[in-house]
Design a protein around this motif. Structure first.
Motif, short mmCIF file in Angstrom:
data_model
loop_
_atom_site.label_atom_id
_atom_site.label_comp_id
_atom_site.label_asym_id
_atom_site.label_seq_id
_atom_site.Cartn_x
_atom_site.Cartn_y
_atom_site.Cartn_z
N LEU A 43 0.82 -1.28 -0.21
CA LEU A 43 0.18 -0.07 0.14
C LEU A 43 1.25 1.26 0.05
O LEU A 43 0.65 2.20 -0.72
CB LEU A 43 -1.03 -0.06 1.12
N PHE A 44 1.80 1.19 0.78
CA PHE A 44 2.61 2.36 1.16
C PHE A 44 4.02 2.62 0.25
O PHE A 44 4.68 3.73 0.22
CB PHE A 44 2.88 2.88 2.63
N GLY A 45 4.60 1.39 -0.07
CA GLY A 45 5.89 1.20 -0.58
C GLY A 45 6.09 0.74 -1.83
O GLY A 45 7.34 0.37 -2.36
N ALA A 46 5.08 0.72 -2.82
CA ALA A 46 4.97 0.07 -4.01
C ALA A 46 5.60 1.09 -5.06
O ALA A 46 6.14 0.62 -5.90
CB ALA A 46 3.68 -0.20 -4.65
N SER A 47 5.79 2.40 -4.65
CA SER A 47 6.22 3.39 -5.82
C SER A 47 7.65 3.63 -5.31
O SER A 47 7.96 3.88 -4.28
CB SER A 47 5.38 4.56 -5.69
N PRO A 48 8.69 3.83 -6.52
CA PRO A 48 9.77 4.45 -6.19
C PRO A 48 9.82 5.63 -5.71
O PRO A 48 8.70 6.51 -5.87
CB PRO A 48 10.52 4.41 -7.51
N GLY A 59 24.32 -1.63 14.75
CA GLY A 59 24.33 -2.25 16.07
C GLY A 59 23.68 -3.64 16.24
O GLY A 59 22.95 -4.04 17.31
N GLY A 60 23.53 -4.32 15.02
CA GLY A 60 22.55 -5.55 15.16
C GLY A 60 21.37 -5.30 14.60
O GLY A 60 20.35 -6.38 14.32
N VAL A 61 20.71 -4.22 14.57
CA VAL A 61 19.52 -3.74 13.87
C VAL A 61 19.28 -3.56 12.38
O VAL A 61 20.31 -2.60 12.13
CB VAL A 61 19.00 -2.97 14.77
N PRO A 62 18.59 -4.03 11.62
CA PRO A 62 18.65 -3.52 10.20
C PRO A 62 17.82 -2.13 10.17
O PRO A 62 17.00 -1.72 10.98
CB PRO A 62 17.72 -4.70 9.39
N ALA A 63 18.41 -1.29 9.12
CA ALA A 63 17.84 -0.11 9.12
C ALA A 63 18.19 0.45 7.60
O ALA A 63 19.00 -0.42 6.73
CB ALA A 63 18.41 0.82 10.09
N GLU A 64 17.57 1.55 7.26
CA GLU A 64 17.57 2.11 5.99
C GLU A 64 18.21 3.59 6.12
O GLU A 64 17.66 4.34 6.82
CB GLU A 64 16.49 2.00 5.08
N TRP A 65 19.16 3.97 5.22
CA TRP A 65 19.57 5.50 5.14
C TRP A 65 18.47 6.01 4.05
O TRP A 65 18.69 5.50 2.96
CB TRP A 65 20.85 5.52 4.77
N VAL A 66 17.75 7.01 4.16
CA VAL A 66 17.17 7.66 2.95
C VAL A 66 17.41 9.08 3.17
O VAL A 66 17.31 9.68 4.06
CB VAL A 66 15.58 7.62 3.33
N HIS A 67 18.00 9.48 1.88
CA HIS A 67 18.32 11.00 1.85
C HIS A 67 17.87 11.45 0.06
O HIS A 67 18.31 10.69 -0.53
CB HIS A 67 19.47 11.37 2.41
N SER A 68 17.34 12.70 0.26
CA SER A 68 17.24 13.28 -0.95
C SER A 68 18.52 13.93 -1.41
O SER A 68 19.42 13.72 -0.48
CB SER A 68 15.90 14.35 -0.74
N ARG A 94 9.18 4.64 3.24
CA ARG A 94 10.24 5.47 2.57
C ARG A 94 9.85 6.85 1.96
O ARG A 94 10.69 7.71 2.08
CB ARG A 94 10.80 4.59 1.42
N GLU A 95 8.71 6.72 1.23
CA GLU A 95 8.32 8.23 0.84
C GLU A 95 8.18 9.05 2.00
O GLU A 95 8.51 10.12 1.57
CB GLU A 95 6.78 7.74 -0.21
N LEU A 96 7.60 9.00 3.12
CA LEU A 96 7.42 9.70 4.22
C LEU A 96 8.98 10.25 4.48
O LEU A 96 9.01 11.40 4.73
CB LEU A 96 6.62 9.16 5.22
N MET A 97 9.97 9.02 4.74
CA MET A 97 11.12 9.50 5.11
C MET A 97 11.82 10.15 4.29
O MET A 97 12.49 11.50 4.51
CB MET A 97 11.88 8.28 5.47
N VAL A 277 -2.10 9.67 10.41
CA VAL A 277 -0.99 9.91 9.64
C VAL A 277 -1.03 9.89 8.28
O VAL A 277 -1.00 9.46 7.53
CB VAL A 277 -0.02 8.65 9.86
N PHE A 278 -2.04 11.18 8.09
CA PHE A 278 -2.35 11.70 6.82
C PHE A 278 -1.04 12.13 6.28
O PHE A 278 -1.21 12.49 4.94
CB PHE A 278 -3.27 12.78 7.11
N GLN A 279 0.15 12.44 6.85
CA GLN A 279 1.25 12.80 6.16
C GLN A 279 1.86 11.81 5.07
O GLN A 279 2.72 12.33 4.53
CB GLN A 279 2.37 13.20 7.08
N GLN A 280 1.34 10.32 5.32
CA GLN A 280 1.99 9.61 4.38
C GLN A 280 1.34 9.52 2.76
O GLN A 280 1.57 8.82 1.93
CB GLN A 280 1.51 7.90 4.81
#
Length: 315
Positions: A43-48, A59-68, A94-97, A277-280
């Protein structure tokens, strides 16, 4: 925030509601958690997204850097996604971030914390604090870090602040909470007053999510589970955004009132006609775009402005 009339938003918000309902409407008692997670990410992550995305182990936790483009690499938002502690991921957010990165000219680190029911409290809180510790050990200044999160992730951001404060650890510069879930007793007045207005989140659904996170032995009054019940002194400046149609409206407004009474600087924004969370939905809602711009302004104001140590709860 009272400069938006329902007549301006009925059609766009109705389309957004139908998109969300198209997912919720397929779920029933036999729907597996794994299917719910796949549906939510779709629903939220299908688009690039218009941002660079890089997987990282923190530190053992998976994460993602996201930056414009054209960000200040030293300024970081540590982001905790929503989803009732059971669905959601950095992919779904990702889009929100990416929009937060662009609005605040910073990098965003989205934490893929462990989810219930496989991993109940305190697993998400442990992962959140581990991610922050990783940033500090990498040499980033607390004054250049802010927390942000939505829904359950907004509550997690606040709980993480409380955990750091009580441990006497350095606090980040600020925090942003969008529609934060702060009361897992599900007892706020808005579960009644907004029941007819909220098109998605009713009390029984929120109660089910709370049970999934707590398990049979969890205490919803624990301040690290429900930050509304904490002593809120010593927190950094907070921006809280919430929609006026939400059943969790009280989670935001009651927390803001209590934090202000504890001496915390709080900017509470209640957006007329808006849902959870309308910001999404920045491509659909002008309110979402304005709210994200406001988040950027808030973060840029507070980055670099906070002294490093904070006093512990008993000091």
């Amino acid at each position: 925030m009272n400069d938006h009339s329902p007549s301006d938003t009925d059609k766009p918000i109705d389309a957004v509601i139908e998109r969300v309902r198209s997912v919720y409407g397929r779920w029933n008692r036999s729907t597996t958690v794994e299917q719910m997670r796949q549906d939510w990410d779709a629903l939220f992550g299908a688009s690039p997204v218009a941002a660079e995305v890089t997987a990282v182990d923190v530190g053992g936790v998976p994460a993602e850097w996201v930056h414009s483009e054209a960000v200040d690499a030293d300024r970081i938002v540590l982001y905790f996604h929503g989803g009732g502690f059971q669905v959601g991921s950095p992919r779904s957010h990702r889009e929100l971030m990416a929009h937060i990165s662009a609005a605040a000219s910073c990098r965003v680190l989205g934490v893929d914390y462990r989810l219930a029911p496989e991993h109940r409290f305190p697993a998400p809180l442990e992962d959140a604090t581990a991610a922050y510790r990783w940033l500090l050990e990498a040499g980033h200044r607390p004054a250049d870090i802010a927390f942000a999160g939505d829904s359950a992730g907004g509550g997690l951001a606040l709980s993480t602040l409380l955990s750091l404060r009580d441990a006497g650890r350095p606090m980040p510069a600020a925090a942003v909470a969008m529609s934060p879930w702060t009361d897992l007793t599900v007892s706020g007045a808005s579960y009644e007053t907004r029941a007819a207005a909220d098109p998605i989140h009713q009390r029984h659904l929120v109660q089910a999510m709370a049970r999934g996170y707590l398990g049979p032995d969890g205490n919803p009054h624990n301040p690290l589970i429900s930050p509304l019940f904490a002593d809120l002194h010593g927190l950094p400046p907070l921006l809280i955004q919430v929609g006026d149609r939400e059943t969790v409206l009280s989670d935001a407004t009651d927390f803001a009132d209590k934090a202000r009474n504890a001496g915390v600087l709080v900017d509470l924004q209640v957006w007329d006609g808006m849902i959870h969370v309308f910001q999404q939905f920045p491509n659909d809602l002008p309110e979402a775009r304005r709210a994200l711009a406001g988040i950027g302004d808030f973060l840029r104001t507070h980055f670099g402005s906070r002294s490093i140590p904070q006093q512990g709860a008993g000091q």
